[in-house]
Enzyme design. Structure first.
Site, PDB file in Angstrom:
ATOM      1  N   GLU A   1       7.948   6.107  -6.882  1.00  0.00           N
ATOM      2  CA  GLU A   1       8.518   6.379  -5.259  1.00  0.00           C
ATOM      3  C   GLU A   1       9.614   6.299  -4.810  1.00  0.00           C
ATOM      4  O   GLU A   1      10.350   6.377  -5.441  1.00  0.00           O
ATOM      5  CB  GLU A   1       8.558   4.588  -5.197  1.00  0.00           C
TER       6      GLU A   1
HETATM    7 ZN   LIG Z   1       2.261   5.751  -1.216  1.00  0.00          ZN
END
Ligand SMILES: [Zn+2]
Length: 508
Positions: free
Chosen positions: A463
């Site tokens: 992320e």
């Molecule tokens: Zn995502």
């Protein structure tokens, strides 16, 4: 015509040497509009309460000790970022009411535009040569590609770029068409699903379907979630880096001699088309730092694919109600479990069955061909000589996640190996590293769980980015810094493909 190019001469008349945006050529008037919006945003944002047009960031108490009620209440929401004890959820005014009605401890509520972009963008980059902002490999150095939102390359640009690279570097690159997007399967436009196979001898070492060259494989994929625009830029830059450094940098040369690199820059082209259009809206709001702050009706918030078979609109807010299936909830391992929704309008709608969506199903089929099946589950460790590594790029949160993500209490049998390889990556890139449920939230039906579970390959989700660096819609000028942060870690994981379960302990 699906793309255009401009000559380098054509660029010199434009401020900053930017390639023109595909729908709004970046004229001086266009820049004036963008700057005016920036100033207004800067003046108004600090004092403004969240209005009905704002996407809202709801901070709740979370973490691995969260109870079942909390997990159910947030199952249909996406998380901007989390710090282990609190999570920042994306929603709107109605979301806050729903959460409070469900008894969730809402710590605070803020407008999205007030949460993101606190880190100043690197102004020095504005004076950088255009070539460093929009890199392409040497043999196609004159090519320019369509952009949106200040420099991000469109789906058409990615498709053309991959074709151009394959044509210009035949000894290193093969373009592989492995399926169709959902819209294309319906005869409603859409796209081919494509990936690059990059390795020395790509033109003469046999068929990839039968792995004739016998090389281990690293697979990088990006932008399964359409609005996570930063991720395909990283994949693009990785391609450029591999091609420009082959034959010059011994480490890269050795990597392409020994290993097959697969790069799929955009996993969800149908959804990305919508995001591009929305971010090219002349009324797009920007924060003071220049990051995108779309209103909640904007289709820039499209996360899922565009399968609208079951869609029933539940809100005029696109950030809360949108068609499509969440491709990272559509894989088969623990399908329907944590942080998945049965509501078609939800951000995390899992679809009607595992692999109901062609984008997920075709990827799974391709990966099975590339890596072969080795079922591990929670009891059968993959052997030390198992080969291959996988990385999927998402935004945001600054995290590196290893399996199992569906439940932090479920251990992969190769836990110490998978975990160690994860921390080795982030030694270079610095993200917080752990299982999803330890550092973000449990989520089922994702790709990395299925890849480890069914193929026995260590698989990771990053992320990238953060709310401080612009959230989902970071100013394009931030991209080079994200690439600099992640480059060495991506190379590390590629180099580990030959012996992922033993290389963390090997002398190097
Ligand atoms: Zn995502």
């Amino acid at each position: 015509m699906s793309h255009h190019r401009t000559t380098p001469e054509g660029l010199t008349g434009l401020p900053d040497g930017r390639p023109p945006s595909r729908r709004r050529p970046l004229t001086r008037a266009g820049i004036a509009t963008a700057v005016a919006g920036l100033v207004v945003g800067g003046l108004v944002a600090p004092a403004r309460a969240a209005g009905s047009d704002d996407v809202v960031v709801v901070t709740v108490q979370a973490g691995q000790s969260g109870d079942a009620g909390l997990r159910d209440a947030i199952a249909g929401l996406d998380v901007l970022d989390a710090n282990g004890s609190q999570a920042n959820l994306l929603g709107d005014a109605a979301t806050v009411e729903d959460l409070e009605a469900a008894g969730v401890d809402v710590v605070r509520t803020r407008a999205y535009g007030d949460v993101i972009g606190s880190a100043p963008q690197p102004r020095a980059l504005r004076a950088a040569p255009a070539q460093s902002l929009y890199p392409v490999p040497e043999r196609i150095a004159g090519n320019q590609y369509e952009t949106f939102f200040g420099g991000y390359r469109t789906v058409s640009a990615h498709e053309q770029f991959l074709r151009d690279v394959a044509a210009a570097y035949p000894e290193l690159v093969e373009l592989v068409d492995y399926g169709d997007s959902w819209l294309k399967t319906q005869g409603r436009g859409g796209h081919d699903l494509v990936a690059l196979r990059i390795t020395e001898g790509a033109d003469h070492d046999g068929r990839w379907e039968t792995n004739d060259n016998g090389k281990p494989r690293f697979f990088l994929t990006a932008q399964a979630h359409a609005r996570e625009i930063l991720t395909s830029e990283i994949a693009w830059r990785y391609i450029v880096s591999l091609l420009d450094n082959y034959g010059k940098d011994p480490q890269v040369t050795q990597l392409l001699q020994s290993t097959e690199i697969w790069v799929q820059t955009q996993n969800n082209p149908d959804g990305i088309d919508l995001v591009e259009d929305a971010l090219d809206d002349p009324d797009l709001r920007l924060t003071a730092a220049g990051d995108g702050n779309p209103v909640n009706q904007s289709k820039a918030w499209q996360r899922k694919n565009l399968d609208d078979s079951d869609y029933v609109q539940t809100s005029t807010s696109w950030s809360s109600s949108q068609p499509g299936i969440d491709l990272n909830r559509n894989f088969a391992t623990d399908w329907g479990g944590a942080s998945t929704s049965a509501t078609p309008s939800s951000q995390t709608y899992r679809g009607t069955a595992p692999f109901s969506e062609p984008e997920a199903a075709a990827e799974a089929t391709l990966l099975t061909t590339l890596f072969g099946t080795y079922e591990t589950g929670t009891t059968t460790a993959a052997p030390d000589d198992r080969r291959g590594t996988f990385l999927n790029l998402h935004t945001s949160g600054g995290l590196a996640i290893y399996p199992y993500a569906y439940d932090y209490q479920a251990n992969v049998p190769n836990l110490e190996q998978v975990k160690t390889l994860g921390f080795r990556q982030t030694y270079f890139s610095g993200q917080n590293t752990g299982k999803a449920g330890e550092i973000l939230y449990n989520n089922a039906g994702n790709d990395i769980d299925w890849i480890y579970d069914q193929l026995g390959i260590p698989a990771y989700t990053w992320e990238l980015g953060s709310s401080a660096e612009g959230g989902f819609f970071s100013s394009y000028s931030r991209v080079p810094a994200f690439w600099a942060q992640t480059e060495r870690a991506i190379y590390y994981l590629a180099e580990a493909a030959g012996s992922p379960y033993t290389s963390p302990w090997a002398r190097r």
